[in-house]
Structure formats: C-alpha cells, structure tokens
Design a protein around this motif. Structure first.
Motif, PDB file in Angstrom:
ATOM      1  N   SER A  75       0.755  -1.280  -0.067  1.00 13.47           N
ATOM      2  CA  SER A  75       0.003  -0.042   0.028  1.00 13.47           C
ATOM      3  C   SER A  75       0.813   1.275   0.128  1.00 13.47           C
ATOM      4  O   SER A  75       0.548   2.360   0.606  1.00 13.47           O
ATOM      5  CB  SER A  75      -0.949  -0.027   1.304  1.00 13.47           C
ATOM      6  OG  SER A  75      -1.706  -0.968   1.083  1.00 13.47           O
ATOM      7  N   GLU A  76       2.034   1.339  -0.808  1.00 15.90           N
ATOM      8  CA  GLU A  76       2.667   2.407  -0.890  1.00 15.90           C
ATOM      9  C   GLU A  76       2.777   2.854  -2.297  1.00 15.90           C
ATOM     10  O   GLU A  76       2.444   2.088  -3.218  1.00 15.90           O
ATOM     11  CB  GLU A  76       4.423   2.100  -0.390  1.00 15.90           C
ATOM     12  CG  GLU A  76       4.804   0.768  -1.351  1.00 15.90           C
ATOM     13  CD  GLU A  76       6.076   0.754  -0.613  1.00 15.90           C
ATOM     14  OE1 GLU A  76       6.522   1.075   0.400  1.00 15.90           O
ATOM     15  OE2 GLU A  76       6.767  -0.237  -1.325  1.00 15.90           O
ATOM     16  N   ILE A  77       3.507   4.248  -2.581  1.00 14.45           N
ATOM     17  CA  ILE A  77       3.577   4.859  -3.877  1.00 14.45           C
ATOM     18  C   ILE A  77       1.879   5.081  -4.380  1.00 14.45           C
ATOM     19  O   ILE A  77       1.591   4.303  -5.504  1.00 14.45           O
ATOM     20  CB  ILE A  77       4.334   4.211  -4.698  1.00 14.45           C
ATOM     21  CG1 ILE A  77       5.743   3.827  -4.263  1.00 14.45           C
ATOM     22  CG2 ILE A  77       4.475   4.984  -5.943  1.00 14.45           C
ATOM     23  CD1 ILE A  77       6.503   2.987  -5.060  1.00 14.45           C
ATOM     24  N   ILE A  78       1.165   5.361  -3.422  1.00 13.13           N
ATOM     25  CA  ILE A  78      -0.357   5.544  -3.979  1.00 13.13           C
ATOM     26  C   ILE A  78      -0.591   6.534  -4.940  1.00 13.13           C
ATOM     27  O   ILE A  78       0.287   7.520  -5.079  1.00 13.13           O
ATOM     28  CB  ILE A  78      -1.196   5.481  -2.659  1.00 13.13           C
ATOM     29  CG1 ILE A  78      -0.742   6.922  -1.842  1.00 13.13           C
ATOM     30  CG2 ILE A  78      -1.112   4.387  -1.786  1.00 13.13           C
ATOM     31  CD1 ILE A  78      -1.598   7.169  -0.722  1.00 13.13           C
ATOM     32  N   GLY A  79      -1.746   6.525  -5.406  1.00  9.52           N
ATOM     33  CA  GLY A  79      -2.012   7.347  -6.532  1.00  9.52           C
ATOM     34  C   GLY A  79      -3.008   8.692  -5.826  1.00  9.52           C
ATOM     35  O   GLY A  79      -3.418   8.395  -4.589  1.00  9.52           O
ATOM     36  N   MET A  80      -3.276   9.431  -6.554  1.00  7.29           N
ATOM     37  CA  MET A  80      -4.130  10.758  -5.916  1.00  7.29           C
ATOM     38  C   MET A  80      -5.639  10.354  -6.062  1.00  7.29           C
ATOM     39  O   MET A  80      -5.954   9.385  -6.656  1.00  7.29           O
ATOM     40  CB  MET A  80      -4.176  11.780  -7.059  1.00  7.29           C
ATOM     41  CG  MET A  80      -2.577  12.726  -6.961  1.00  7.29           C
ATOM     42  SD  MET A  80      -2.376  14.102  -8.095  1.00  7.29           S
ATOM     43  CE  MET A  80      -0.933  14.674  -7.620  1.00  7.29           C
ATOM     44  N   PRO A  81      -6.377  10.770  -5.244  1.00  3.97           N
ATOM     45  CA  PRO A  81      -7.848  10.718  -5.049  1.00  3.97           C
ATOM     46  C   PRO A  81      -8.643  10.826  -6.615  1.00  3.97           C
ATOM     47  O   PRO A  81      -8.168  11.633  -7.400  1.00  3.97           O
ATOM     48  CB  PRO A  81      -8.386  11.879  -4.270  1.00  3.97           C
ATOM     49  CG  PRO A  81      -7.139  12.163  -3.278  1.00  3.97           C
ATOM     50  CD  PRO A  81      -6.189  12.040  -4.193  1.00  3.97           C
ATOM     51  N   THR A  82      -9.599   9.809  -6.840  1.00  8.90           N
ATOM     52  CA  THR A  82     -10.153   9.767  -7.801  1.00  8.90           C
ATOM     53  C   THR A  82     -11.620   9.159  -7.698  1.00  8.90           C
ATOM     54  O   THR A  82     -11.933   8.535  -6.622  1.00  8.90           O
ATOM     55  CB  THR A  82      -9.596   8.878  -9.082  1.00  8.90           C
ATOM     56  OG1 THR A  82     -10.289   8.829 -10.149  1.00  8.90           O
ATOM     57  CG2 THR A  82      -9.466   7.505  -8.471  1.00  8.90           C
ATOM     58  N   ASP A  83     -12.429   9.287  -8.790  1.00 11.15           N
ATOM     59  CA  ASP A  83     -13.989   8.443  -8.696  1.00 11.15           C
ATOM     60  C   ASP A  83     -14.278   7.625  -9.663  1.00 11.15           C
ATOM     61  O   ASP A  83     -15.099   7.001  -9.795  1.00 11.15           O
ATOM     62  CB  ASP A  83     -14.832   9.807  -8.705  1.00 11.15           C
ATOM     63  CG  ASP A  83     -14.833  10.492 -10.072  1.00 11.15           C
ATOM     64  OD1 ASP A  83     -14.039  10.300 -10.817  1.00 11.15           O
ATOM     65  OD2 ASP A  83     -15.769  11.365 -10.131  1.00 11.15           O
ATOM     66  N   VAL A  84     -12.915   7.033 -10.305  1.00 13.81           N
ATOM     67  CA  VAL A  84     -13.133   6.055 -11.388  1.00 13.81           C
ATOM     68  C   VAL A  84     -13.445   4.861 -10.365  1.00 13.81           C
ATOM     69  O   VAL A  84     -13.156   4.478  -9.427  1.00 13.81           O
ATOM     70  CB  VAL A  84     -11.715   5.739 -12.047  1.00 13.81           C
ATOM     71  CG1 VAL A  84     -11.505   6.942 -12.777  1.00 13.81           C
ATOM     72  CG2 VAL A  84     -10.556   5.417 -10.978  1.00 13.81           C
ATOM     73  N   PRO A  85     -14.201   4.088 -10.989  1.00 14.52           N
ATOM     74  CA  PRO A  85     -14.986   2.829 -10.306  1.00 14.52           C
ATOM     75  C   PRO A  85     -13.903   1.648  -9.946  1.00 14.52           C
ATOM     76  O   PRO A  85     -14.168   1.009  -9.151  1.00 14.52           O
ATOM     77  CB  PRO A  85     -15.868   2.232 -11.423  1.00 14.52           C
ATOM     78  CG  PRO A  85     -15.391   2.703 -12.926  1.00 14.52           C
ATOM     79  CD  PRO A  85     -14.667   4.109 -12.421  1.00 14.52           C
ATOM     80  N   TRP A  86     -12.717   1.642 -10.733  1.00 13.28           N
ATOM     81  CA  TRP A  86     -11.590   0.620 -10.217  1.00 13.28           C
ATOM     82  C   TRP A  86     -10.684   1.356  -8.942  1.00 13.28           C
ATOM     83  O   TRP A  86      -9.603   0.533  -8.828  1.00 13.28           O
ATOM     84  CB  TRP A  86     -11.012   0.202 -11.572  1.00 13.28           C
ATOM     85  CG  TRP A  86     -10.299   1.323 -12.088  1.00 13.28           C
ATOM     86  CD1 TRP A  86      -9.059   1.821 -11.974  1.00 13.28           C
ATOM     87  CD2 TRP A  86     -10.696   2.110 -13.241  1.00 13.28           C
ATOM     88  NE1 TRP A  86      -8.708   3.053 -12.706  1.00 13.28           N
ATOM     89  CE2 TRP A  86      -9.672   3.170 -13.775  1.00 13.28           C
ATOM     90  CE3 TRP A  86     -12.001   2.131 -14.193  1.00 13.28           C
ATOM     91  CZ2 TRP A  86      -9.942   3.858 -14.913  1.00 13.28           C
ATOM     92  CZ3 TRP A  86     -11.969   2.727 -15.304  1.00 13.28           C
ATOM     93  CH2 TRP A  86     -11.307   3.796 -15.319  1.00 13.28           C
ATOM     94  N   ALA A  87     -11.212   2.387  -8.666  1.00 19.47           N
ATOM     95  CA  ALA A  87     -10.071   2.918  -7.448  1.00 19.47           C
ATOM     96  C   ALA A  87     -10.060   2.149  -6.325  1.00 19.47           C
ATOM     97  O   ALA A  87     -10.728   1.329  -6.031  1.00 19.47           O
ATOM     98  CB  ALA A  87     -10.922   4.325  -7.063  1.00 19.47           C
TER      99      ALA A  87
END
Length: 283
Positions: free
Chosen positions: A161-173
């Motif tokens: 759970s590292e190098i995470i992405g930015m917040p998003t509302d895509v359904p595969w988030a």
C-alpha cells in the motif's frame, strides 16, 4: 435506491508469514520472484546465443548486488538524505534503531527504481570487464528481462500500500485503508500492467526480429518505454516525500529524464553501437 460504490477496499497485511520472529513480507518475496523470472529470461537468451554457462554464472550475483545496492542508495540519497546520512547503518542493514535503545527488523522497505537501474548499469559494466562480453549485448539481454522484474516490484508496492495514486472517482479506484479512506488511482497496478505489456512486446521482438535489430535497441526501447510511462504516471501519484510539494516536476520525473535521453540515443544511434567490438560468443 442508493447504488453500492464500486471502489476496491485494499488493506492486505504486508506480512505473508513469520519464520520465528522474522516476518516474511510480500514486498521482499515479490522482489525475489521478479528477479528470479528475470534471471530465467536472461539465461534463456544466453543459451539461445550459445554463450558459455561459465560466462553466465556470475551474472546473477552482479545483477542482484547492483539492483539491491543501487535501489537502496537511490531511495536513501534521492528521497531522504538528511535522515540516512545521520543514520548511515540503516542504509545497509534491514533494521531501524529505536530512540530508547535497541532495534527492530523492518526489511528494506525503501528501494528506488531509478537507483536500481543505475546500480544495474554499473554492475553490468563491471561484469563485462571481467568476462570480456560486449557491454551493449549484455544490456540488451537484460533489457528483454527487465519488464517482468519491474512488474513484480510494482506488485510488491501494491501489497505494501505504498506509492499510492491521487484521489479519484473512477470505479476501479482502490481505497488504501491503511493510509486513509479516499478512493485513489492504483498507480502501482497501472505500472505493473504497463511493464507486463512491455515484457510481451520484448519477447515478440526477440523472437521475430532479433537478427534485424541493431545493438542497443532493446536497451534503449526499454529505458524510453519504462521511464516515459513513469514520467507521465507521476502526475496522478501522490508525492513520496514532503519536499516534492509544490514542485512542477517531482523527483521521480526529474530522475526519469536522463534515462529517457540515454534510451533515445541507444535507439537512434544504433549504427555506431554496432561498430563497437564484435559479439563474443562462447561455445
């Protein structure tokens, strides 16, 4: 009627099992799998080119030490030099010294891909000096195998759970519960899939066009593909360290640019690379 969110809750334990008091983590295991798969791909190429097993044998040690040492130094010196220069033993030992005295085993959780790439390039130069192999030939063979190793390393980051992405509302988030409750881009998974695709492209090129491609092509193509993808995906990833806040380009992007340039040179100046010492084949 409220629809259920499609976000993926992601909170795996980073520890697979324990050997006594020593935790065996997915991170280290996936690194090992990636390096092992890369090893077998390169070994296949050596055998396919009828290069002596004796020449191949020391290659794994050079690669393993170069990748691990380079990746570790890259993380410590590129991303947190102040802390690690004050605690130099923690650069090389998989432990953390506690404020009240004593230490605990933490593993090598901080490893940087740019440093690993640089460490590998240096290690292969040393290997070629010893074996008298052509440097670009070896870089090309390693480049064919590199994407599958990179794929597993990014899967290791996902399990951590590292190098995470930015917040998003895509359904595969993914919702990285150990970090916060925000749905985020699974940047690690994007990279893993991109590198897996590159691996299959490399295998196809090797099988169909190896005799037609100039020396240095695989090496250059690998660098351009991986670090161009890395450059752009950084725009949807969170900063890894505090000093990156407010930077137009983060550390990962700045470090990617020289590798992209080296890759382009290797692709477009192939004729000059082909004029280097002839291929050495050990029978």
């Amino acid at each position: 009627m409220n629809s259920l969110p499609l976000f993926i809750e992601w909170d795996p334990s980073p520890v697979l099992f324990h050997l006594g008091s020593i935790p065996i983590k997915y991170y280290g295991l996936f690194w090992a799998i990636g390096i092992a798969l890369g090893y077998y791909v390169v070994r296949y190429q050596y055998r396919d080119k009828k290069i002596s097993e004796k020449i191949f044998e020391p290659l794994f040690i050079y690669c393993f030490i170069g990748i691990l040492l380079g990746a570790r130094l890259g993380h410590c010196l590129f991303y947190d030099p102040e802390y690690y220069l004050a605690n130099p033993l923690e650069i090389f030992l998989p432990i953390k010294f506690l404020d009240g005295g004593g230490w605990k085993f933490v593993g090598y959780a901080g490893l940087a891909s740019h440093g690993g790439t640089l460490g590998l390039i240096v290690a292969l130069w040393m290997y070629c000096r010893k074996t008298k192999m052509n440097y670009m030939d070896v870089l090309d063979m390693i480049a064919v195998a590199t994407p599958i190793t990179a794929c597993w390393i990014r899967l290791a980051n996902l399990m951590n759970s590292e190098i995470i992405g930015m917040p998003t509302d895509v359904p595969w988030a993914f919702v990285f519960s150990s970090v916060d409750n925000l749905p985020r881009h699974p940047g690690q998974l994007y990279e893993a899939l991109a590198y897996l695709l590159l691996f299959f492209i490399m295998l196809y090129l090797y099988k169909k066009y190896d005799s037609k491609l100039h020396r240095g092509f695989y090496f250059g193509f690998c660098l351009v593909y991986i670090f161009t993808f890395r450059f752009f995906i950084e725009f949807i990833k969170e900063d890894q360290v505090d000093f990156e806040a407010g930077m137009a380009l983060n550390m990962g992007q700045w470090l990617s640019i020289p590798f992209i340039i080296i890759g382009l040179i290797s692709i477009f100046y192939g004729k000059k690379l082909d004029q280097m010492q002839p291929k050495r084949v050990q029978k």
